[in-house]
Scaffold this active site. Structure first.
Site, PDB file in Angstrom:
ATOM      1  CD  GLU A 305      16.739  47.567  -8.338  1.00  0.00           C
ATOM      2  OE1 GLU A 305      16.241  48.479  -7.673  1.00  0.00           O
ATOM      3  OE2 GLU A 305      16.945  46.427  -7.904  1.00  0.00           O
ATOM      4  CG  ASP A 399      18.813  44.053  -2.701  1.00  0.00           C
ATOM      5  OD1 ASP A 399      19.025  44.934  -1.873  1.00  0.00           O
ATOM      6  OD2 ASP A 399      17.898  44.100  -3.539  1.00  0.00           O
ATOM      7  CD  GLU A 427      13.549  45.067  -0.257  1.00  0.00           C
ATOM      8  OE1 GLU A 427      14.346  45.979   0.059  1.00  0.00           O
ATOM      9  OE2 GLU A 427      13.337  44.732  -1.428  1.00  0.00           O
TER      10      GLU A 427
END
Ligand code: BDP
Length: 738
Positions: A305, A399, A427
């Site tokens: 990322e 993830d 998240e």
């Protein structure tokens, strides 16, 4: 006069109200309510023999005195000798009574363990809280106070406890500008601006809370790192925090940005095999350790990322990790190298594609299933890492989704010290507003069998080092803490911090036990309250899975902020960031075929595991769409078609949130108004959002299934176009890594 009395009364009321702001976490020490039990405690705990010779023992003693005085009203008076009903606390080095007790029972509690035991000294009834090392005494004190706070009997005690995993670490994704990546509880608790001179009481309370559940490490900074934290200016601030944390047994770690030698060191390269670069890191470590002698080490996110890494110089992840390992080894530091990476070839392909597709909305399918990318990268490097390296693997292959199968890496790298990375911050689990107790999610992964050395090779045994006899072990949880008054925003977020610490210490504890402990300490020991609240907590994760990503759906959240449903998104930066990539809905059916005639990701597991999941007829339906592209009329075990099952799951998820609301409303009489109201309001948001998830997802998937939603279910409140049009420019948790 009356006016005065009234205003004092109201001021007091306000004060009381404030006291229930959640700041005290599970360390409340309010007086025991059960009168008979209180009396028993009062007569069993009257005196204290506790000689302190270190900051850690001082803290332990103060905590014990504070806890017992709060819980029982007894003021323990320090004694030289031993009297009846006396607590004897300390180590063999600090107390002759402990020394004799340890000798007699041949005890050694290791670096961090403790013993709590009733006993007899010279005919006097005593209670030992003792350990081989000072920090063990502090952990023992907290464990003892936990017994009192959860109203356990104190007769005939003999508890010996030591952690199963050595390094139990919170990873803060906190930026130097105090934003928190994926943080939903306010700003970062680290006030870099006022450090090192101003020591916020929070730092001390933070260390204390961690020690109370055995967390012994903290990575202060975001994995998307800022090299500046490694400059002298910041290291002085880091040292100030390390000094506060040290007596609580909490070590400080930092994230190391791979390009730091270039960014702050003035070098031309960050190539891990370049002698100048290696020397730069060596000197940087020498500098850090001269200031913080017990510095824990580095956590590194590389070539992922946008983060730089060894592959930018044609080197491997092992080359990168080992460079840090060499620099840290002389000081006893460790490297936690993250396995959360993508396939660089896919990245390059994507870049080429974007170049040729400027302004267009193309969606190239990634060459390799994202599920497989971390394994492909790291499994061949097994055995190539130095002794002080741990490979930090997220629990699942993608993830932190509401449910993932365990990462295949756990069964594939016998020669490598693997550590677990869980995410406490929610998240992908409703962020700051959903009540989700994560212990069942953690346990599901820890208890999963990799079959790496035959049956029983559970993930927990891989990471506690017992399966392959690795000497270095660790577990990390991405923190859910911010500067909100109650630390975690949602009052029940505290339970996830608590659960992480307890499981890191002992992964064999059950979710039910942890929930029970937490509820009793945080709210009340009232039986009805405990039963109702724990059953709600234990069901909460499955409920979220049902209304968000049932039957193995995953990664269908809004892009970027990950808030709310967006299964339709097909234009994210990489093909394998798009929800459409993950669910693969089409006119035939739904789900990602990862069997031998699909991406064959299943081949990354041992044959026994493959067998559990490789046949759509026998695959546990929880994982069905993770591994299979299933026709809409596929017959589920319940007899429903896939489409009907999807409608059922989304609806049952929503109904279950209503059930949670009813349960919570029923416990109103047992707790304070303030926290009751907070949770009540949050549950209203949770219900609204569950319905939003259900309606948006069912309307969207219906465009493929072309089947009606069975009549018994509620009709969607809006059109699909409406859901697609929603924008959330200021959704929390994205921050800016300045
Ligand atoms: C993803 C988060 C991103 C993190 C990344 C990571 O969306 O903010 O930086 O994981 O773990 O889940 O590195």
């Amino acid at each position: 006069m009356l006016k005065y009395t009234l205003s004092v009364f109201f001021a007091l009321l306000c004060f009381w109200g404030k006291a229930e702001d959640g700041y005290r976490l599970w360390l409340r020490y309010d007086k025991v309510q059960d009168a008979a039990l209180l009396q028993r405690y009062q007569s069993a705990l009257t005196a204290l023999s506790f000689y302190t010779s270190s900051a850690t023992l001082d803290i332990a003693k103060k905590e014990l005195i504070k806890g017992i005085s709060g819980l029982t009203g007894n003021r323990l008076r320090p004694r030289e000798g031993v009297t009846n009903n006396c607590i004897i606390a300390g180590t063999p080095a600090s107390s002759v009574f402990v020394k004799k007790f340890f000798q007699k029972n041949k005890l050694n509690t290791g670096n961090e363990g403790y013993v709590i035991s009733t006993g007899n000294v010279g005919g006097k009834k005593v209670l030992f809280i003792a350990a081989t090392k000072d920090i063990g005494v502090l952990y023992g004190v907290f464990a003892f106070l936990r017994l009192l706070q959860t109203n356990q009997p104190l007769e005939n005690l003999f508890m010996v406890s030591a952690p199963k995993i050595q390094n139990r670490i919170l990873d803060h994704w906190d930026n130097l500008n105090r934003t928190v990546e994926r943080g939903y509880a306010g700003a970062s608790i680290w006030n870099w601006h006022t450090l090192p001179d101003y020591i916020d009481q929070r730092y001390i309370d933070y260390a204390r809370a961690n020690a109370s559940v055995g967390i012994n490490g903290t990575v202060l900074t975001n994995v998307n790192a800022n090299a500046r934290v490694l400059t002298k200016t910041y290291l002085i601030k880091v040292k100030a925090l390390a000094d506060v944390f040290r007596p609580y047994g909490l070590k400080v770690y930092l994230t190391a940005k791979f390009s730091a030698p270039v960014e702050i060191g003035g070098l031309k390269t960050a190539d891990p095999l370049d002698p100048g670069v290696r020397n730069w890191w060596k000197e940087k470590c020498d500098e850090i350790y001269s200031m913080i002698p017990d510095f824990g080490g580095f956590l590194v996110k590389a070539n992922s990322e946008g983060q730089p890494g060894p592959q930018s110089y044609g080197r491997t992840h092992a080359d990168g990790a080992n460079m840090f390992a060499d620099a840290l080894a002389p000081h006893g530091g460790i490297v936690m190298w993250r396995a959360f990476v993508y396939d660089l070839r896919v990245q390059k392909e994507q870049e080429r594609f974007e170049e040729g597709n400027k302004g267009g909305h193309g969606n190239p399918i990634a060459a390799e299933d994202r599920f497989k990318q971390a394994y492909n990268e790291f499994a061949p490097l097994d055995g190539k890492f130095k002794k002080n390296v741990l490979l930090q693997v997220k629990n699942g292959p993608i993830d932190f989704q509401p449910r993932e199968p365990f990462s295949p890496l756990f069964g594939a790298m016998p020669e490598t010290q693997l550590m677990m990375e869980f995410q406490l911050t929610q998240e992908y689990l409703g962020q700051g507003t959903h009540l989700v107790f994560e212990a069942p999610l953690f346990k599901e992964v820890l208890d999963a069998d990799t079959y790496a050395r035959g049956m029983g090779s559970v993930v927990a045994k891989v990471i506690d080092g017992s399966l392959y006899h690795h000497p270095l072990t660790a577990i990390a949880g991405v923190a859910n803490i911010g500067n909100d008054i109650n630390w975690t925003g949602h009052p029940f977020g505290q339970a996830n911090w608590y659960a992480f610490g307890r499981l890191a210490w002992d992964h064999e504890l059950s979710s039910a036990r942890i929930a029970n402990e937490w509820v009793r300490q945080t709210f009340s020991n009232n039986r009805d309250f405990v039963t109702t609240t724990t059953s709600m907590m234990l069901a909460s994760r499955e409920i979220l899975v049902d209304y968000m990503t049932p039957l193995g759906l995953n990664h269908i959240m809004g892009t970027g902020h990950h808030y709310g449903p967006a299964p339709w998104v097909d234009n994210a930066g990489r093909a394998d960031w798009n929800p459409v990539y993950y669910h693969r809905a089409d006119s035939e059916g739904l789900g990602f075929n990862r069997t031998a005639n699909g991406s064959n990701a299943l081949a990354q597991y041992r044959p026994e595991v493959q067998k559990q999941w490789d046949n759509s007829r026998t695959c546990d339906e929880k994982y069905l769409l993770w591994f299979h592209h299933v026709p809409w009329n596929f017959k589920m075990h319940s007899g429903r078609s896939l489409w009907e099952a999807l409608c059922y799951k989304y609806n049952i998820g929503c109904d279950s949130v209503k059930w949670m609301q009813r349960e919570w409303n029923a416990v109103k009489p047992f707790i304070d108004e303030e926290r009751f109201k907070q949770v009540q309001q949050l549950l209203v948001i949770q219900e609204k959002e569950a319905v939003w998830w259900r309606d948006a997802c069912l309307l969207y998937f219906q465009t493929f299934s072309k089947m009606p939603v069975p009549a018994q279910y509620e009709k969607p409140q809006h059109t699909l176009e409406y859901y697609k049009s929603l924008k959330f420019s200021y959704a929390p948790g994205i921050g800016g890594n300045l």
